[in-house]
Design a protein around this motif. Structure first.
Motif, PDB file in Angstrom:
ATOM      1  N   VAL A  59      41.032  49.016  32.455  1.00 19.91           N
ATOM      2  CA  VAL A  59      40.470  50.036  33.342  1.00 19.91           C
ATOM      3  C   VAL A  59      40.413  51.350  32.566  1.00 19.91           C
ATOM      4  N   SER A  60      41.467  51.589  31.767  1.00 20.22           N
ATOM      5  CA  SER A  60      41.547  52.752  30.891  1.00 20.22           C
ATOM      6  C   SER A  60      42.479  52.378  29.740  1.00 20.22           C
ATOM      7  N   ASP A  61      42.820  53.340  28.892  1.00 17.96           N
ATOM      8  CA  ASP A  61      43.726  53.056  27.778  1.00 17.96           C
ATOM      9  C   ASP A  61      45.113  52.656  28.241  1.00 17.96           C
ATOM     10  N   SER A  62      45.482  53.060  29.465  1.00 15.16           N
ATOM     11  CA  SER A  62      46.836  52.789  29.941  1.00 15.16           C
ATOM     12  C   SER A  62      46.866  51.997  31.256  1.00 15.16           C
ATOM     13  N   GLN A  63      45.739  51.458  31.682  1.00 13.54           N
ATOM     14  CA  GLN A  63      45.696  50.684  32.922  1.00 13.54           C
ATOM     15  C   GLN A  63      44.853  49.429  32.730  1.00 13.54           C
ATOM     16  N   THR A  64      45.301  48.345  33.394  1.00 10.17           N
ATOM     17  CA  THR A  64      44.628  47.054  33.297  1.00 10.17           C
ATOM     18  C   THR A  64      44.511  46.436  34.674  1.00 10.17           C
ATOM     19  N   GLU A  65      43.343  45.859  34.958  1.00  7.27           N
ATOM     20  CA  GLU A  65      43.165  45.107  36.200  1.00  7.27           C
ATOM     21  C   GLU A  65      43.537  43.648  35.917  1.00  7.27           C
ATOM     22  N   ILE A  66      44.335  43.065  36.821  1.00  8.98           N
ATOM     23  CA  ILE A  66      44.800  41.691  36.655  1.00  8.98           C
ATOM     24  C   ILE A  66      44.550  40.915  37.944  1.00  8.98           C
ATOM     25  N   GLN A  67      44.192  39.642  37.780  1.00 10.26           N
ATOM     26  CA  GLN A  67      44.103  38.732  38.916  1.00 10.26           C
ATOM     27  C   GLN A  67      44.635  37.376  38.475  1.00 10.26           C
ATOM     28  N   LEU A  68      45.460  36.748  39.326  1.00 10.44           N
ATOM     29  CA  LEU A  68      45.986  35.418  39.058  1.00 10.44           C
ATOM     30  C   LEU A  68      45.115  34.371  39.740  1.00 10.44           C
ATOM     31  N   LEU A  69      44.812  33.303  38.995  1.00 10.78           N
ATOM     32  CA  LEU A  69      43.994  32.206  39.500  1.00 10.78           C
ATOM     33  C   LEU A  69      44.717  30.892  39.213  1.00 10.78           C
ATOM     34  N   PHE A  70      44.819  30.042  40.220  1.00 13.18           N
ATOM     35  CA  PHE A  70      45.490  28.751  40.085  1.00 13.18           C
ATOM     36  C   PHE A  70      44.461  27.638  40.214  1.00 13.18           C
ATOM     37  N   ASP A  71      44.464  26.718  39.261  1.00 13.96           N
ATOM     38  CA  ASP A  71      43.592  25.536  39.304  1.00 13.96           C
ATOM     39  C   ASP A  71      44.463  24.304  39.175  1.00 13.96           C
ATOM     40  N   GLY A  72      44.420  23.433  40.170  1.00 15.23           N
ATOM     41  CA  GLY A  72      45.229  22.221  40.125  1.00 15.23           C
ATOM     42  C   GLY A  72      44.477  21.006  40.618  1.00 15.23           C
ATOM     43  N   ASN A  73      44.775  19.868  40.011  1.00 13.03           N
ATOM     44  CA  ASN A  73      44.195  18.599  40.444  1.00 13.03           C
ATOM     45  C   ASN A  73      45.284  17.799  41.156  1.00 13.03           C
ATOM     46  N   PHE A  74      45.280  17.870  42.480  1.00 10.12           N
ATOM     47  CA  PHE A  74      46.280  17.180  43.284  1.00 10.12           C
ATOM     48  C   PHE A  74      45.592  16.280  44.293  1.00 10.12           C
ATOM     49  N   ASN A  75      46.275  15.216  44.668  1.00  3.35           N
ATOM     50  CA  ASN A  75      45.724  14.378  45.731  1.00  3.35           C
ATOM     51  C   ASN A  75      45.856  15.129  47.060  1.00  3.35           C
ATOM     52  N   PRO A  76      45.101  14.732  48.086  1.00  2.00           N
ATOM     53  CA  PRO A  76      45.094  15.483  49.353  1.00  2.00           C
ATOM     54  C   PRO A  76      46.478  15.651  49.991  1.00  2.00           C
ATOM     55  N   PHE A  77      47.338  14.651  49.874  1.00  2.00           N
ATOM     56  CA  PHE A  77      48.674  14.747  50.473  1.00  2.00           C
ATOM     57  C   PHE A  77      49.507  15.818  49.766  1.00  2.00           C
ATOM     58  N   ILE A  78      49.513  15.778  48.442  1.00  2.00           N
ATOM     59  CA  ILE A  78      50.266  16.777  47.668  1.00  2.00           C
ATOM     60  C   ILE A  78      49.679  18.165  47.923  1.00  2.00           C
ATOM     61  N   LYS A  79      48.348  18.269  47.946  1.00  2.00           N
ATOM     62  CA  LYS A  79      47.693  19.552  48.183  1.00  2.00           C
ATOM     63  C   LYS A  79      48.172  20.168  49.491  1.00  2.00           C
ATOM     64  N   MET A  80      48.230  19.346  50.534  1.00  5.42           N
ATOM     65  CA  MET A  80      48.656  19.833  51.846  1.00  5.42           C
ATOM     66  C   MET A  80      50.095  20.379  51.790  1.00  5.42           C
ATOM     67  N   MET A  81      50.946  19.725  50.999  1.00  9.88           N
ATOM     68  CA  MET A  81      52.352  20.130  50.913  1.00  9.88           C
ATOM     69  C   MET A  81      52.554  21.387  50.068  1.00  9.88           C
ATOM     70  N   VAL A  82      51.759  21.561  49.015  1.00  8.64           N
ATOM     71  CA  VAL A  82      52.043  22.634  48.054  1.00  8.64           C
ATOM     72  C   VAL A  82      51.159  23.868  48.195  1.00  8.64           C
TER      73      VAL A  82
END
Length: 128
Positions: free
Chosen positions: A87-110
């Protein structure tokens, strides 16, 4: 399964963040309060949170625009990516992104615990 954290501004330069995110031991300060154990390993770390199984991550890639942490377990296929933009010399924009390959049952739990984990990491990164 894809999850996104909110975009935040951190009062550190991209270079400072890259230096920090290359060191497995520095991730401990970003962990949620529910952290029960944390152990560094070769180019990664493993940790456990209250009510969740132990997770092992390896630092796959750290560049000026992103950091990629991948599961160190062959039974779980996922990556946690942090995108960074100056953003500037002393500031940074950050975003976390999660990508996972889970079966539907595990997906529902996690899905909800993982979103809470991403939100907590985002909150702790914002405090840097």
């Amino acid at each position: 399964m894809n999850l996104e954290g909110r975009k935040i501004i951190v009062n550190k330069s991209v270079a400072e963040l890259v230096e920090m995110l290359n060191k497995p031991e520095d991730y401990k300060t970003l962990m949620p309060e529910s952290l029960q154990s944390f152990e560094t390993r070769d180019n990664g770390f493993k940790f456990s949170l209250k009510g969740m199984p132990e997770i092992a991550l390896k630092i796959e890639e750290v560049t000026d625009s992103q950091v990629v942490l991948k599961s160190a377990s062959s039974s779980l296929d996922f990556a946690l990516r942090g995108t960074m933009a100056p953003v500037s010399d002393s500031q940074t924009e950050i975003q976390l992104l999660f990508d996972g390959n889970f079966n539907p049952f595990i997906k529902m739990m996690v899905e909800k615990p993982l979103q809470n984990f991403i939100n907590s990491l985002t909150d702790n990164i914002e405090k840097l």
